[in-house]
Design a protein around this motif. Structure first.
Motif, mmCIF file in Angstrom:
data_model
loop_
_atom_site.group_PDB
_atom_site.id
_atom_site.type_symbol
_atom_site.label_atom_id
_atom_site.label_comp_id
_atom_site.label_asym_id
_atom_site.label_seq_id
_atom_site.Cartn_x
_atom_site.Cartn_y
_atom_site.Cartn_z
ATOM 1 N N THR A 110 0.818 -1.231 0.000
ATOM 2 C CA THR A 110 0.000 0.000 0.000
ATOM 3 C C THR A 110 0.848 1.276 0.000
ATOM 4 O O THR A 110 0.349 2.340 -0.365
ATOM 5 C CB THR A 110 -0.942 0.064 1.235
ATOM 6 N N LEU A 114 -0.337 4.998 -1.557
ATOM 7 C CA LEU A 114 -0.660 6.041 -0.579
ATOM 8 C C LEU A 114 0.208 7.272 -0.794
ATOM 9 O O LEU A 114 -0.277 8.400 -0.818
ATOM 10 C CB LEU A 114 -0.477 5.520 0.852
ATOM 11 N N LYS A 118 -1.528 8.945 -4.005
ATOM 12 C CA LYS A 118 -2.494 9.588 -3.086
ATOM 13 C C LYS A 118 -3.843 8.852 -3.065
ATOM 14 O O LYS A 118 -4.909 9.461 -2.996
ATOM 15 C CB LYS A 118 -2.729 11.065 -3.472
ATOM 16 N N PRO A 121 -6.829 5.467 1.663
ATOM 17 C CA PRO A 121 -6.265 4.324 2.400
ATOM 18 C C PRO A 121 -7.120 3.051 2.340
ATOM 19 O O PRO A 121 -6.576 1.961 2.153
ATOM 20 C CB PRO A 121 -6.163 4.848 3.835
ATOM 21 N N ALA A 124 -6.713 1.624 -1.094
ATOM 22 C CA ALA A 124 -5.362 1.079 -1.292
ATOM 23 C C ALA A 124 -5.250 -0.297 -0.647
ATOM 24 O O ALA A 124 -4.661 -1.228 -1.217
ATOM 25 C CB ALA A 124 -4.320 2.033 -0.703
#
Ligand code: ADP
Ligand code: MG
Length: 253
Positions: A110, A114, A118, A121, A124
């Motif tokens: 991830t 992240l 961007k 979360p 991701a």
């Protein structure tokens, strides 16, 4: 096709007239190579012939001296945010798995989305778990790299590259640090990717992979592309003396 008489660039990755020196050593000699979208190119050649440098130049881990490299028609950026984006667009899987030792498998996958993309979360994490599932290690998500086998770690490295939605993935001898029984499980993931249309540049001496998955084999020696052909033609009928000698050596093993 253009009839303007100028060079028409059509590849997803295009190298033209690329030269690179390390001091006195001329490691890439006037490399011209165009890789189409969805193409799988296997690069083979003796140790020291410039295969790793070629890969590293494509995601600008190594700057080149002269010539030009384009990704999707755009010259490679040299710095800043656009360089970070390039590194995300050009996935890389190395011989040594290069996972972050102090992060879990899930966090390893991830992290890029992240930081660089961007990505939200939750999203991701969901995607990372899907990718870990796809490479067969979803049940290891909360472990740390050292708790996994080499083959599992390398499959995580592939999932990590995929998490960035790369345009192309470069594999530099991805199975050469693995115990023999783990090589196949990694190659199978790579064969799967190839079938699904991922654009791939793969430095490997795994001839079975080349025959199964490659559209083209590029043979390098002494910093030059000496010969290239489809795998069947290359392996059964190499035309250059250097390729014949090289194949004679590796096929004996
Ligand atoms: N950072 C470096 N500094 C100096 N020489 C290097 C460096 N990296 C690679 N070389 C040299 O460049 C040549 C090509 O290396 P490399 O691209 O790693 O070849 P290959 O991957 O085909 O084995 C070799 O002679 C190697 O020793
Ligand atoms: Mg190498």
């Amino acid at each position: 096709m253009s009839d303007s008489g100028t060079l028409t660039k059509t590849g997803l990755v295009d190298l033209s007239g690329v030269n690179k020196h390390f001091g006195e050593l001329h490691v890439l000699k006037d490399i011209n190579l165009s890789i189409a979208k969805g193409e799988v190119v296997v690069v083979i050649g003796p140790s020291g012939s410039g295969k790793s440098t070629l890969c590293r130049a494509i995601n600008r881990l190594e700057p080149i001296d002269t010539g030009e490299i384009r990704l999707d028609g755009e010259p490679l950026p040299s710095e800043g945010k656009s360089l970070a984006r390039l590194r995300a667009d050009v996935g890389m899987v190395f011989q040594s798995f290069n996972l972050f030792a102090h992060k879990t498998i899930l966090q390893n996958v991830t992290l890029g989305p992240l930081k660089v993309r961007k990505t939200d979360p939750k999203q991701a994490e969901k995607r990372a778990l899907e990718l870990l599932e796809r490479v067969g290690v979803a049940n290891q998500a909360s472990k740390y790299p050292a708790q996994l086998s080499g083959g599992q770690q390398q499959r995580v490295a592939i999932a990590r590259a995929l998490a960035m939605d790369p345009k192309v993935i470069l594999f530099d001898e991805p199975t050469s640090a693995l115990d023999p029984e783990m090589i196949q499980e990694v190659l199978e993931v790579m064969i799967d990717l190839a079938k699904q249309g991922m654009t791939m540049v793969v430095v490997t001496h795994e001839m079975g992979f080349a025959r199964t998955a490659a559209n083209r084999v590029v043979f390098m020696a002494d910093g030059e592309i000496v010969e290239q052909a489809d795998p069947e033609t290359f392996f059964t009928n190499p035309t250059s003396r250097r390729a014949q000698d090289f194949l004679g050596k590796i096929l004996k093993h």
